[in-house]
Design an enzyme around this catalytic site. Sequence first.
Site, short mmCIF file in Angstrom:
data_model
loop_
_atom_site.label_atom_id
_atom_site.label_comp_id
_atom_site.label_asym_id
_atom_site.label_seq_id
_atom_site.Cartn_x
_atom_site.Cartn_y
_atom_site.Cartn_z
N SER A 149 0.84 -1.20 0.00
CA SER A 149 0.00 0.00 0.00
C SER A 149 0.87 1.25 0.00
CB SER A 149 -0.97 0.00 1.18
OG SER A 149 -0.31 0.35 2.37
N ASP A 167 0.82 3.68 15.77
CA ASP A 167 2.05 4.38 15.39
C ASP A 167 2.23 4.37 13.87
OD1 ASP A 167 5.11 4.80 16.89
OD2 ASP A 167 4.93 4.66 14.71
#
Lengths: 362, 362
Positions: B145, B197
């Site tokens: 991605s 995160d």
Amino acid sequence: MPANDFFVSAPGKAILHGEHAVVHGKVALAVSLNLRTYLRLETTTTGKVCINLPNIDTFLCWNLTELKQLLPYSSKGEEMKRLDPELVQRLREFVGVTNGNLDTCNMATLSFLYLYLSLFGSSELPSLTLSVWSELPTGAGLGSSAAYSVCLAAALLSARGAIPTPLKEWCQEDLELINSWAFQGEMIIHGNPSGVDNAVGTWVPRSTKVLVARVKDKINKFPSIMTPVLDSVDAVSCTCEKVLSEMTSEPITGEHYNILEELIDINQHHLNVMGVGHPALDTLCRVTLTRGLHSKLTGAGGGGCGITLLRPETDSVVVQSTVQDLRDCGFDCWETSIGGPGVQQHAPLSVKEEVLEILNRY
Amino acid sequence: MPANDFFVSAPGKAILHGEHAVVHGKVALAVSLNLRTYLRLETTTTGKVCINLPNIDTFLCWNLTELKQLLPYSSKGEEMKRLDPELVQRLREFVGVTNGNLDTCNMATLSFLYLYLSLFGSSELPSLTLSVWSELPTGAGLGSSAAYSVCLAAALLSARGAIPTPLKEWCQEDLELINSWAFQGEMIIHGNPSGVDNAVGTWVPRSTKVLVARVKDKINKFPSIMTPVLDSVDAVSCTCEKVLSEMTSEPITGEHYNILEELIDINQHHLNVMGVGHPALDTLCRVTLTRGLHSKLTGAGGGGCGITLLRPETDSVVVQSTVQDLRDCGFDCWETSIGGPGVQQHAPLSVKEEVLEILNRY
């Protein structure tokens, strides 16, 4: 000779957590098993000393006259923290093992003769027959040698009249005397304990030295990686001790067992990181996990023995199937509980019939 | 429109060490792969915007008149640290995904439309066709991605004239602009980055949140056990970085590879301790180890993707046999090296023939 037919037994031990880490100053958690070593001591009038160790096919007899030639031996009395090197050397020559490599039979023989001569050398040597049968596997890290040494010490000290024959467990003071003599037997079996931490040396088999060195090498090679792993193992041992303690003081729940299982899995990975795993132990873990059971190595690792936790609700069919799966992979299996009594004397009638039958054969 | 037929590519990434630990403030070691995502952007006169994503069977076209209805959109200019929630909402309604669950196709579509409208919304919307082909598996933790978002950003910024078309790599300033826009595409795909995160969110697939939460739960449950494990993982990442750096500055030896293998084994155990292992990953490790090769999971774990180290002397027959063994177990395999170039523009002739053939189909 306060008794002329005398039974003692001592339990095996398993290390739940902390094997190897204990060598590096961390906590280890060891428990007694209800798998025991049984010893029968019979005082005789044959003028011979005989030992029968059917587990390891060892059946030996010596004439008292032979053994007397190993004397004079002046007992060092209280100084039992180290072996008498002169007597050890004389015994090694006597049994014909002057090189370093002792097999199980030699070690058991040397250990017996050392304790026998140390305890009786300053008086008259008694004629006796000693038979030992153990439910424990030899050299698998379940404390078979320690149980043997403890039985030897308890029986010979009783025969010597140094401790009473209570027909049950001894008092603390007597236990300390038994333990200090048993430790000498352990020193014979495990070599020079200055090389390997005694706390581990007492529990684990002969390859211990190699495996301890392997861990030490890995710590030296990757200190920043391995030091935290030892800290984590330490915390595993402490957490396990806390959980086991809770289980004796509050109602036992499934969550207690869940945590015990998690700790087993974590420590098994840590032991692999420490380099003491083995493909056979991986197989053990995998096979038992397919039945929902969690396993880890116990003791020195690199093969040896593993422990699998059985939850109280584990169906006996599951246990039987798992045992069969493991046997199909070539494993031996023992089912046991933890926390059995320590060394004790038995009246003949309180010894299990099948054990009595074996011990009375000789 | 400085170019009307335009190729860019961006590499996949693998985390060698430190996945999960990075969420807890530890070092992670990520490297680019020579498995890449390729994008072809063609400016057209059809009055349509088309995207072709053959890897995920997604082929969509919109009329410019449709897309204009999503405007007016006033670009926020420099403020690219967060997504414009109003535009995201309008696009979600447009593609018909108003609930929280986006599949890969929806995420890729939203990500494209967001970047397209953000970059061209303040001027005239261009008619174009965009085709993407990736050598990377989708959602396996190999940065597919991120590579998609980086290609989108580079191509659309070039088409917009915001960066040049150098026919090679861009300068640092342009790369930072590409990266900041690619990050917006990543935010579309990975949801609200405040929850996870970003440093990990950029690399790993959708299950990340669950797996990160699993590790967090385990740390909360056993802090004294898990905190040292994270410290050890941190040391593994640092040691690996040091070894890789040595391998670029001094002659590469077998010992370098031995250490890389040891680090892989150690970290794989640590990741299991952290609770993000998976039986399929255990199988991967076991199967490759029978051929002498060492593996670990990479990325989020709990399935996903693993990496196996091939030593330079590893015979190609061994590699082929291992790949076959793994395929027999149902795994897909990619052979790659690490440290490939970052995002770059290509002249059509510098694109691999088989990739060009696929991209030119549409």
